[in-house]
Design a protein around this motif. Structure first.
Motif, short mmCIF file in Angstrom:
data_model
loop_
_atom_site.label_atom_id
_atom_site.label_comp_id
_atom_site.label_asym_id
_atom_site.label_seq_id
_atom_site.Cartn_x
_atom_site.Cartn_y
_atom_site.Cartn_z
N LYS A 1 0.85 -1.19 0.00
CA LYS A 1 0.00 0.00 0.00
C LYS A 1 0.88 1.24 0.00
CE LYS A 1 -3.74 -2.39 0.28
NZ LYS A 1 -4.49 -2.65 -0.90
N LEU A 2 1.93 1.26 0.82
CA LEU A 2 2.88 2.38 0.84
C LEU A 2 4.26 1.91 0.39
CD1 LEU A 2 1.93 4.22 4.15
CD2 LEU A 2 1.45 4.94 1.83
N PHE A 3 4.95 1.19 1.28
CA PHE A 3 6.30 0.75 0.97
C PHE A 3 6.43 -0.76 0.85
CE2 PHE A 3 6.93 4.81 3.23
CZ PHE A 3 7.59 5.50 2.24
N GLY A 4 5.39 -1.51 1.15
CA GLY A 4 5.43 -2.97 1.05
C GLY A 4 5.94 -3.65 2.30
N VAL A 5 6.08 -2.91 3.40
CA VAL A 5 6.61 -3.50 4.64
C VAL A 5 5.62 -4.52 5.22
CG1 VAL A 5 7.34 -3.01 7.00
CG2 VAL A 5 8.04 -1.50 5.16
N CYS A 6 4.36 -4.15 5.36
CA CYS A 6 3.37 -5.06 5.94
C CYS A 6 3.20 -6.30 5.06
CB CYS A 6 2.03 -4.36 6.13
SG CYS A 6 2.05 -3.11 7.42
N GLY A 7 3.19 -6.12 3.76
CA GLY A 7 3.09 -7.27 2.85
C GLY A 7 4.29 -8.18 2.97
N GLY A 8 5.48 -7.60 3.12
CA GLY A 8 6.69 -8.40 3.28
C GLY A 8 6.72 -9.14 4.60
N VAL A 9 6.30 -8.48 5.67
CA VAL A 9 6.24 -9.13 6.98
C VAL A 9 5.23 -10.27 6.94
CG1 VAL A 9 5.57 -8.81 9.40
CG2 VAL A 9 7.06 -7.14 8.28
N ALA A 10 4.09 -10.03 6.32
CA ALA A 10 3.06 -11.07 6.22
C ALA A 10 3.58 -12.26 5.41
CB ALA A 10 1.81 -10.50 5.57
N GLN A 11 4.29 -12.00 4.33
CA GLN A 11 4.84 -13.09 3.54
C GLN A 11 5.90 -13.84 4.34
OE1 GLN A 11 6.36 -11.82 -0.21
NE2 GLN A 11 7.00 -13.85 -0.82
N PHE A 12 6.71 -13.12 5.10
CA PHE A 12 7.73 -13.75 5.92
C PHE A 12 7.12 -14.64 7.00
CE2 PHE A 12 10.63 -13.58 9.62
CZ PHE A 12 11.77 -14.12 9.03
N LEU A 13 6.04 -14.15 7.63
CA LEU A 13 5.37 -14.91 8.69
C LEU A 13 4.34 -15.90 8.15
CD1 LEU A 13 4.79 -12.01 11.25
CD2 LEU A 13 6.58 -13.76 11.29
N ARG A 14 4.08 -15.84 6.85
CA ARG A 14 3.11 -16.70 6.17
C ARG A 14 1.71 -16.54 6.75
NH1 ARG A 14 7.31 -21.46 6.06
NH2 ARG A 14 8.46 -20.83 4.21
N ILE A 15 1.31 -15.26 6.90
CA ILE A 15 -0.05 -14.95 7.33
C ILE A 15 -0.63 -13.92 6.36
CG2 ILE A 15 0.35 -15.47 9.76
CD1 ILE A 15 0.64 -12.48 10.29
N ASP A 16 -1.89 -13.62 6.52
CA ASP A 16 -2.56 -12.67 5.64
C ASP A 16 -2.06 -11.25 5.94
OD1 ASP A 16 -4.34 -11.72 3.72
OD2 ASP A 16 -5.95 -11.48 5.20
N SER A 17 -1.79 -10.50 4.90
CA SER A 17 -1.27 -9.14 5.08
C SER A 17 -2.29 -8.21 5.72
CB SER A 17 -0.80 -8.57 3.74
OG SER A 17 -1.86 -8.49 2.84
N GLU B 1 3.77 -20.31 -2.27
CA GLU B 1 3.30 -20.59 -0.92
C GLU B 1 4.44 -20.46 0.08
OE1 GLU B 1 1.36 -24.34 -0.30
OE2 GLU B 1 0.53 -24.26 -2.31
N PHE B 2 5.63 -20.84 -0.35
CA PHE B 2 6.76 -20.93 0.55
C PHE B 2 7.59 -19.66 0.55
CE2 PHE B 2 5.68 -25.16 -0.97
CZ PHE B 2 5.25 -25.69 0.22
N GLY B 3 7.34 -18.72 -0.35
CA GLY B 3 7.98 -17.42 -0.33
C GLY B 3 9.45 -17.40 -0.66
N GLY B 4 10.07 -18.51 -0.94
CA GLY B 4 11.50 -18.51 -1.18
C GLY B 4 11.90 -19.26 -2.43
N GLU B 5 10.96 -19.72 -3.21
CA GLU B 5 11.30 -20.44 -4.42
C GLU B 5 11.86 -19.50 -5.46
OE1 GLU B 5 8.25 -22.70 -6.22
OE2 GLU B 5 7.76 -23.74 -4.38
N TYR B 6 12.86 -19.98 -6.18
CA TYR B 6 13.43 -19.16 -7.24
C TYR B 6 12.84 -19.61 -8.57
CZ TYR B 6 16.74 -17.63 -3.79
OH TYR B 6 17.30 -17.08 -2.69
#
Length: 110
Positions: free
Chosen positions: A12-28, A68-73
């Motif tokens: 929405k602004l800088f992508g911090v909340c979306g990144g944290v949500a992806q890292f924690l594997r929860i809904d942003s 789903e796993f956030g780290g696949e290349y």
């Protein structure tokens, strides 16, 4: 290995909340609501958010954000479409400038 990045697609602004949500594997949305509620009561998350926006790196284009796993290349052919469009627009503008210069050169000689 799961790494923390600022999200390139869920922002929405800088992508911090979306990144944290992806890292924690929860809904942003849950992360955003938590930030809003804590900000209303304490005000501290605003400072943390701004610090993370400056410190946490942007998500690389080779990370598949929809994984789903956030780290696949994987290679996403559409990841750099905005950059390619800017380059095409720049080339078109340069060609138009060259064409206009050629037209002006015709009239200068008269």
């Amino acid at each position: 290995m799961n790494r923390l990045y600022r999200s390139g697609y869920d922002k929405k602004l800088f992508g911090v909340c979306g990144g944290v949500a992806q890292f924690l594997r929860i809904d942003s949305t849950l992360v955003r609501l938590g930030v809003i509620v804590l900000t209303i009561f304490t005000g501290i998350p605003i400072l943390i958010y701004l610090a993370m926006a400056m410190i946490v790196p942007k998500e690389p284009t080779w990370v598949n954000p929809m994984s789903e796993f956030g780290g696949e290349y994987s290679h996403n052919p559409y990841a750099n479409i905005d950059k390619e469009m800017e380059q095409l627009e720049k080339r078109a503008m340069q060609q138009e400038i060259y064409r206009l210069r050629a037209e002006l050169a015709k009239y200068k000689g008269l």
